[in-house]
Write a protein that holds these residues in place. Structure first.
Motif, short mmCIF file in Angstrom:
data_model
loop_
_atom_site.label_atom_id
_atom_site.label_comp_id
_atom_site.label_asym_id
_atom_site.label_seq_id
_atom_site.Cartn_x
_atom_site.Cartn_y
_atom_site.Cartn_z
N ARG A 1 0.84 -1.22 0.00
CA ARG A 1 0.00 0.00 0.00
C ARG A 1 0.86 1.25 0.00
NH1 ARG A 1 -2.78 -2.63 4.40
NH2 ARG A 1 -2.01 -0.97 5.75
N GLU A 2 1.90 1.25 0.81
CA GLU A 2 2.79 2.42 0.87
C GLU A 2 3.56 2.60 -0.43
OE1 GLU A 2 5.11 1.75 4.39
OE2 GLU A 2 3.49 2.44 5.73
N GLY B 1 -10.45 5.08 0.53
CA GLY B 1 -11.33 5.88 -0.32
C GLY B 1 -11.01 5.78 -1.80
N MET B 2 -9.85 5.19 -2.13
CA MET B 2 -9.51 5.03 -3.55
C MET B 2 -10.41 3.97 -4.17
SD MET B 2 -5.35 5.18 -3.52
CE MET B 2 -5.01 5.94 -5.10
N LEU B 3 -10.68 4.11 -5.45
CA LEU B 3 -11.47 3.14 -6.18
C LEU B 3 -10.56 2.02 -6.66
CD1 LEU B 3 -14.20 2.46 -7.54
CD2 LEU B 3 -13.41 3.80 -9.50
N ALA B 4 -10.93 0.76 -6.39
CA ALA B 4 -10.16 -0.39 -6.83
C ALA B 4 -10.85 -0.99 -8.06
CB ALA B 4 -10.05 -1.42 -5.71
N ILE B 5 -10.18 -0.94 -9.18
CA ILE B 5 -10.72 -1.50 -10.42
C ILE B 5 -10.14 -2.90 -10.58
CG2 ILE B 5 -10.86 -1.25 -12.91
CD1 ILE B 5 -10.51 1.78 -12.44
N PHE C 1 -5.71 1.09 -8.85
CA PHE C 1 -6.29 2.00 -7.88
C PHE C 1 -6.35 3.41 -8.45
CE2 PHE C 1 -4.65 -1.57 -5.58
CZ PHE C 1 -5.69 -1.86 -4.72
N VAL C 2 -7.52 4.01 -8.31
CA VAL C 2 -7.77 5.36 -8.82
C VAL C 2 -8.15 6.24 -7.65
CG1 VAL C 2 -9.20 6.72 -10.39
CG2 VAL C 2 -8.59 4.37 -10.98
N PRO C 3 -7.52 7.40 -7.50
CA PRO C 3 -7.88 8.29 -6.39
C PRO C 3 -9.35 8.70 -6.47
CG PRO C 3 -5.92 9.08 -7.52
CD PRO C 3 -6.48 7.96 -8.33
#
Length: 91
Positions: free
Chosen positions: A18-19, A26-30, A42-44
């Motif tokens: 993750r780091e 809150g990021m969107l995981a596609i 991952f999209v902010p």
């Protein structure tokens, strides 16, 4: 690194990963199936901070009624000078 899939299908991504990737809550995981595995991108999400502070120098306040009247009169006088003579007399 390996983790177990939870009863709801959830998987925990290790902290180091993750780091390294900058993954935040809150990021969107596609998800996408590729051959025999799953790829995640991952999209902010939308930002929660106001841009008013950064934009403040560029935000103009609304003029008062008196200032608008002065501006309107000045605009009319300037525009009148660009009209044909037969229309200038009407104003």
């Amino acid at each position: 690194m390996s983790t177990r899939v939870g009863t709801k299908g959830q998987v925990v991504i290790d902290r180091e990963i993750r780091e390294q990737l900058g993954i935040r809550p809150g990021m969107l995981a596609i998800q996408q199936v590729v051959d025999d595995h799953v790829e995640l991108r991952f999209v902010p999400g939308p930002h929660r901070r106001s841009l008013a502070g950064a934009a403040r120098p560029f935000i103009r306040r609304f003029p008062s009624a008196e200032e608008r009247d002065d501006t309107d009169e000045a605009w009319v006088e300037e525009a009148r000078g660009h009209l044909p003579r037969e229309l200038q007399r009407r104003g």
